[in-house]
Write an enzyme that holds these catalytic residues in place. Structure first.
Site, PDB file in Angstrom:
ATOM      1  N   ASN A   1       0.847  -1.191   0.000  1.00 45.96           N
ATOM      2  CA  ASN A   1       0.000   0.000   0.000  1.00 45.96           C
ATOM      3  C   ASN A   1       0.888   1.248   0.000  1.00 45.96           C
ATOM      4  O   ASN A   1       1.390   1.669   1.039  1.00 45.96           O
ATOM      5  CB  ASN A   1      -0.899  -0.036   1.246  1.00 45.96           C
ATOM      6  CG  ASN A   1      -1.667   1.256   1.474  1.00 45.96           C
ATOM      7  OD1 ASN A   1      -1.674   2.161   0.640  1.00 45.96           O
ATOM      8  ND2 ASN A   1      -2.317   1.362   2.630  1.00 45.96           N
TER       9      ASN A   1
ATOM     10  N   ARG B   1      -2.286  18.871   0.477  1.00 45.86           N
ATOM     11  CA  ARG B   1      -3.286  19.168  -0.570  1.00 45.86           C
ATOM     12  C   ARG B   1      -4.362  20.110  -0.040  1.00 45.86           C
ATOM     13  O   ARG B   1      -4.769  19.994   1.115  1.00 45.86           O
ATOM     14  CB  ARG B   1      -3.920  17.864  -1.058  1.00 45.86           C
ATOM     15  CG  ARG B   1      -3.004  17.044  -1.938  1.00 45.86           C
ATOM     16  CD  ARG B   1      -3.591  15.671  -2.239  1.00 45.86           C
ATOM     17  NE  ARG B   1      -2.844  14.620  -1.579  1.00 45.86           N
ATOM     18  CZ  ARG B   1      -3.304  13.383  -1.353  1.00 45.86           C
ATOM     19  NH1 ARG B   1      -4.500  13.040  -1.761  1.00 45.86           N
ATOM     20  NH2 ARG B   1      -2.549  12.489  -0.727  1.00 45.86           N
TER      21      ARG B   1
ATOM     22  N   ARG C   1      -2.050  -1.929  -3.895  1.00 40.46           N
ATOM     23  CA  ARG C   1      -3.086  -0.888  -3.884  1.00 40.46           C
ATOM     24  C   ARG C   1      -2.780   0.092  -5.021  1.00 40.46           C
ATOM     25  O   ARG C   1      -1.664   0.603  -5.133  1.00 40.46           O
ATOM     26  CB  ARG C   1      -3.066  -0.133  -2.561  1.00 40.46           C
ATOM     27  CG  ARG C   1      -3.972   1.085  -2.579  1.00 40.46           C
ATOM     28  CD  ARG C   1      -3.688   2.015  -1.440  1.00 40.46           C
ATOM     29  NE  ARG C   1      -4.485   3.223  -1.552  1.00 40.46           N
ATOM     30  CZ  ARG C   1      -4.057   4.417  -1.171  1.00 40.46           C
ATOM     31  NH1 ARG C   1      -2.857   4.559  -0.655  1.00 40.46           N
ATOM     32  NH2 ARG C   1      -4.823   5.474  -1.294  1.00 40.46           N
TER      33      ARG C   1
HETATM   34  C1  LIG Z   1      -5.777   8.745  -2.247  1.00 42.71           C
HETATM   35  C2  LIG Z   1      -4.879   9.177  -1.166  1.00 42.71           C
HETATM   36  O1  LIG Z   1      -4.794  10.334  -0.836  1.00 42.71           O
HETATM   37  O2  LIG Z   1      -4.188   8.203  -0.576  1.00 42.71           O
HETATM   38  P1  LIG Z   1      -3.142   8.373   0.619  1.00 42.71           P
HETATM   39  O3  LIG Z   1      -3.879   8.942   1.750  1.00 42.71           O
HETATM   40  O4  LIG Z   1      -2.672   6.974   0.913  1.00 42.71           O
HETATM   41  O5  LIG Z   1      -2.051   9.248   0.147  1.00 42.71           O
HETATM   42 MG   LIG Z   2      -2.891   5.978   2.837  1.00 40.64          MG
END
Ligand SMILES: CC(=O)OP(=O)(O)O
Ligand SMILES: [Mg+2]
Ligand SMILES: Nc1ncnc2c1ncn2[C@@H]1O[C@H](COP(=O)(O)OP(=O)(O)O)[C@@H](O)[C@H]1O
Length: 421
Positions: free
Chosen positions: A47, A251, A102
């Site tokens: 993952n 983000r 994943r």
């Molecule tokens: C889609 C996503 O943001 O996954 P992760 O939190 O594992 O970075």
């Molecule tokens: Mg994650």
């Protein structure tokens, strides 16, 4: 082992009433009982997230991993795979039946877990523009793993799959038809985590998914909220990309669509620069000024750092808004669940988010909230007067990857068996 209809069934597992849904075996009964004399199966689950690389080896008949570990940086390279291989070897596992990866975005066509072949690889690559921090990394992992374990089958398991049945009113953006014709729509992410929350909540509350309206909050570096209405994802905060929704480590989450045009014109930024800023230099990192790690931000906030305190408030407020919105979307809410590394480990984060949701009939028990440890898998944290359950759930993405990989593998084996007959 009982395999039926291509999905795992076991009389000792919880939720056996909910045929067709992910079934999480209870740790205390699952080990060995589920194998019914068959040989052990070992699946390596990988993952790759935006901040950490998690992996584990599982026997799908058991709830307990053979090993499970986190590498605290997101690089998926030769060194990371040296580490994985070394840990697999020291766990005593000498052969793997399959490796599950994943993959965040399955694009428009990959709606369920599948063996990685040239076509699947192509689709994952095509969807890279929709998950630039994730799909290229997952593909790199698949390619390195193929070199390290030649002869082992590889399965891609998609975050987006759990949301594939999302209703059109939730998956549609109100944009020109010509945009929608080229695939502009909402997909949703973190499906493996939200899927395992559904199973864990259902098990903890001893109620089948068909009776539950759950708001699942996955909060790690990436973060999303999902409205799970009677077993089905009916809305989720991430959309076409993993940029929409909550404030995340780096983000932005939700943004007025007018912002990119405005900063392009006033700051002279290119589209590439704007996108890079929204993925990598926004969120908690931009607001706090002390980085993207929630542990550090919480610690600075406790010491009185004003920007860190503001960042935490904006972060929590966004989650709280989504919980309210999704309760409205489902016509009510029976449970709010927290998962993901931060959602599991930070009682103050849960407290900040839920503060003000008493109007829903939701009341947190402070002591239970503080006492939760992810080692306990799942716990109820609501006060006795609360009409909405509050749960903390240890994320089991790697376990879901292994489960889905086993399902694909066994589907193929039974198909081969039928052909032989
Ligand atoms: C889609 C996503 O943001 O996954 P992760 O939190 O594992 O970075
Ligand atoms: Mg994650
Ligand atoms: N004990 C903790 N309390 C609060 N937040 C934590 C804790 N441990 C880790 N985190 C946060 O979780 C993030 C990693 O989350 P994770 O879900 O592993 O990332 P990814 O998005 O890569 O899957 C870290 O960057 C940190 O912000």
């Amino acid at each position: 082992m009982n395999w039926a209809g291509g999905s795992m069934r076991c009389s000792h597992c919880v939720l056996s009433c909910c045929t067709g849904w992910l079934i999480l075996p209870r740790p205390e009964v699952a080990t060995s009982m589920c194998t019914d004399g068959d040989q052990d199966m070992h699946i390596l689950a990988i993952n790759a997230g935006s901040a950490t690389l998690k992996f584990g080896v599982f026997d799908p008949a058991s709830a307990m991993p053979v090993i499970e570990s986190t590498i605290d940086h997101p690089a998926v390279d030769a060194a990371a795979f040296d580490e994985i291989k070394q840990q697999v070897r020291s766990s005593g596992v000498t052969s793997l039946n399959a490796i599950g990866h994943r993959v965040a975005h399955g694009g428009p066509f990959l709606r369920e877990a599948a063996f990685v072949d040239a076509k699947v690889e192509h689709e994952i690559d095509q969807a890279a523009a929709l998950a630039p921090q994730h799909n290229p990394v997952a593909l790199a992992g698949i390619r390195i793993a193929r070199e390290r374990w030649p002869g082992v089958r590889h399965v891609a398991v998609f975050d987006t799959a759990f949301h594939a049945g999302m209703p059109e009113h939730a998956s549609c953006y109100a944009v020109p038809q010509s945009w929608r014709a080229v695939g502009v729509r909402r997909f949703g992410f973190h499906g493996l985590s939200h899927q395992s929350v559904l199973a864990a909540v259902s098990s903890a509350l001893m109620r089948p998914p068909s009776e539950l309206r759950i708001v699942s909050c996955h909060i790690g570096n990436g973060a999303s909220v999902c409205a799970i209405d009677r077993g089905r994802s009916v809305d989720t905060s991430m959309g076409m990309t993993a940029l929409e929704g909550l404030v995340m480590g780096t983000r932005s989450g939700d943004l007025d669509p007018g912002v990119p045009g405005y900063v392009a014109r006033t700051l002279g930024l290119s589209l590439v620069q704007i996108e890079a800023a929204l993925y990598s230099d926004s969120g908690l990192k931009a607001l706090s000024g002390v980085g993207s790690d929630l542990r550090e931000i919480e610690s600075r906030a406790r010491d009185g750092h004003a920007a860190a305190q503001m960042a935490l408030q904006v972060h929590a407020y966004r989650v709280r808004k989504y919980i309210g919105a999704y309760a409205a979307a489902m016509g009510g809410c029976d449970a709010v669940a927290f998962t993901g590394v931060a959602g599991e480990n930070s009682p103050t984060l849960r407290c900040r988010i839920l503060d003000g949701l008493e109007f829903l009939g939701l009341h947190l028990d402070e002591e239970r909230n503080r006492a939760f440890s992810p080692a306990s898998e799942v716990s109820q944290l609501q006060a006795s007067r609360s009409s909405v359950a509050v749960l903390a759930v240890r994320a089991r993405e790697q376990w879901v990857i292994a489960h889905e990989t086993a399902r694909v593998l066994n589907g193929a084996l039974s198909a081969e068996h039928e052909i032989d007959e």
